[in-house]
Design a protein around this motif. Structure first.
Motif, PDB file in Angstrom:
ATOM      1  N   UNK A   6       0.891  -1.153  -0.069  1.00 10.00           N
ATOM      2  CA  UNK A   6       0.060   0.040  -0.238  1.00 10.00           C
ATOM      3  C   UNK A   6       0.961   1.294   0.116  1.00 10.00           C
ATOM      4  N   UNK A   7       0.488   2.191  -0.897  1.00 12.15           N
ATOM      5  CA  UNK A   7       1.265   3.333  -0.726  1.00 12.15           C
ATOM      6  C   UNK A   7       0.409   4.698  -0.755  1.00 12.15           C
ATOM      7  N   UNK A  88      -0.942  -0.411  -4.040  1.00 12.67           N
ATOM      8  CA  UNK A  88      -2.184  -0.076  -4.094  1.00 12.67           C
ATOM      9  C   UNK A  88      -2.392   1.437  -3.309  1.00 12.67           C
ATOM     10  N   UNK A  89      -3.314   2.072  -3.797  1.00 17.33           N
ATOM     11  CA  UNK A  89      -3.610   3.397  -3.323  1.00 17.33           C
ATOM     12  C   UNK A  89      -5.112   3.889  -3.184  1.00 17.33           C
ATOM     13  N   UNK A  90      -5.588   4.658  -2.278  1.00 17.45           N
ATOM     14  CA  UNK A  90      -6.960   5.029  -2.346  1.00 17.45           C
ATOM     15  C   UNK A  90      -7.150   6.071  -3.121  1.00 17.45           C
ATOM     16  N   UNK A  91      -6.051   6.751  -4.005  1.00 21.46           N
ATOM     17  CA  UNK A  91      -6.159   7.920  -5.003  1.00 21.46           C
ATOM     18  C   UNK A  91      -5.141   7.661  -5.862  1.00 21.46           C
ATOM     19  N   UNK A  92      -5.135   6.491  -6.593  1.00 18.42           N
ATOM     20  CA  UNK A  92      -4.171   5.934  -7.427  1.00 18.42           C
ATOM     21  C   UNK A  92      -3.639   6.934  -8.490  1.00 18.42           C
ATOM     22  N   UNK A 115      -1.898   1.093  -8.274  1.00 24.64           N
ATOM     23  CA  UNK A 115      -3.364   0.663  -8.749  1.00 24.64           C
ATOM     24  C   UNK A 115      -4.046   1.108  -7.828  1.00 24.64           C
ATOM     25  N   UNK A 116      -5.408   0.938  -7.943  1.00 24.68           N
ATOM     26  CA  UNK A 116      -6.323   1.515  -7.059  1.00 24.68           C
ATOM     27  C   UNK A 116      -6.802   0.350  -6.196  1.00 24.68           C
ATOM     28  N   UNK A 117      -6.803   0.704  -4.811  1.00 28.21           N
ATOM     29  CA  UNK A 117      -7.183  -0.201  -3.680  1.00 28.21           C
ATOM     30  C   UNK A 117      -8.841  -0.846  -4.026  1.00 28.21           C
ATOM     31  N   UNK A 118      -9.576   0.094  -4.817  1.00 29.50           N
ATOM     32  CA  UNK A 118     -10.911  -0.265  -5.089  1.00 29.50           C
ATOM     33  C   UNK A 118     -11.115  -1.399  -6.161  1.00 29.50           C
ATOM     34  N   UNK A 119      -9.900  -1.438  -7.210  1.00 34.75           N
ATOM     35  CA  UNK A 119     -10.047  -2.546  -8.189  1.00 34.75           C
ATOM     36  C   UNK A 119      -9.843  -3.829  -7.323  1.00 34.75           C
ATOM     37  N   UNK A 120      -8.728  -3.743  -6.259  1.00 34.94           N
ATOM     38  CA  UNK A 120      -8.420  -4.926  -5.611  1.00 34.94           C
ATOM     39  C   UNK A 120      -9.485  -5.404  -4.664  1.00 34.94           C
ATOM     40  N   UNK A 121     -10.338  -4.552  -3.902  1.00 35.45           N
ATOM     41  CA  UNK A 121     -11.470  -4.992  -3.268  1.00 35.45           C
ATOM     42  C   UNK A 121     -12.704  -5.189  -3.956  1.00 35.45           C
ATOM     43  N   UNK A 122     -12.819  -4.555  -5.230  1.00 35.49           N
ATOM     44  CA  UNK A 122     -14.051  -4.702  -5.704  1.00 35.49           C
ATOM     45  C   UNK A 122     -15.115  -3.701  -5.458  1.00 35.49           C
TER      46      UNK A 122
END
Length: 163
Positions: A6-7, A88-92, A115-122
């Motif tokens: 996470x970044x 993964x970032x919340x503001x990628x 990449x987006x944390x949202x892509x990871x979690x769905x």
């Protein structure tokens, strides 16, 4: 479980001339978080006082206490240790641009992808993630808009919804 990173990056503002002032990375399996304050490069001049009021880091502090960009990049690369890591970032989009600015300034290839944390979690878990993150940000336990604490909040919210 595959290791994830996470970044989070704090910046001089939200402007096309803004630049990174702080970067933090957390690698899940190692459970280790590292952060760096970045001394502005000579060509990095844009400064937003509104952004400063959020992250509470002055340009003078960066000039006095920050590490040179090249040193930050070397230490970040050594910390990640393996090539082709996804962070993964919340503001990628913002974080991706700022990390590109950092690496471009020192002319070193970036060995990871943001990449987006949202892509990871769905999409189905995005609202849950946001709620957990907001609770953590409001808890008083973390300094929101400081990279290491934001990384920790992203990680904790991720763990809450993913198990």
């Amino acid at each position: 479980m595959k290791d994830i990173g996470i970044i989070d990056i704090e910046a001089s503002g939200l402007h096309f001339d803004s630049y990174p002032i702080e970067v933090a990375v957390r690698v899940r399996v190692r459970g280790e978080c590292k952060s760096w304050i970045i001394k502005p490069e000579p060509s990095w001049e844009y400064w937003c006082t509104t952004a400063e009021s959020m992250h509470c880091v002055s340009r003078e502090e960066l000039l006095r206490d920050g590490l040179p960009a090249v040193e930050v990049v070397k230490q970040l690369n050594a910390f990640l240790a393996e090539p082709d890591v996804i962070l993964y970032s919340d503001a990628y989009r913002w974080d991706g641009d700022w990390i590109d600015t950092l690496y471009f300034a020192v002319k070193i290839d970036k060995p990871f992808y943001v990449d987006s944390i949202y892509d990871l979690i769905g999409n189905d878990k995005a609202d849950q993630f946001d709620k957990h993150f907001s609770r953590l940000a409001e808890s008083g336990k973390y300094r929101h808009h400081r990279a290491a604490d934001d990384v920790e909040m992203i990680y904790q919210a991720y763990c809450q919804i993913m198990g």
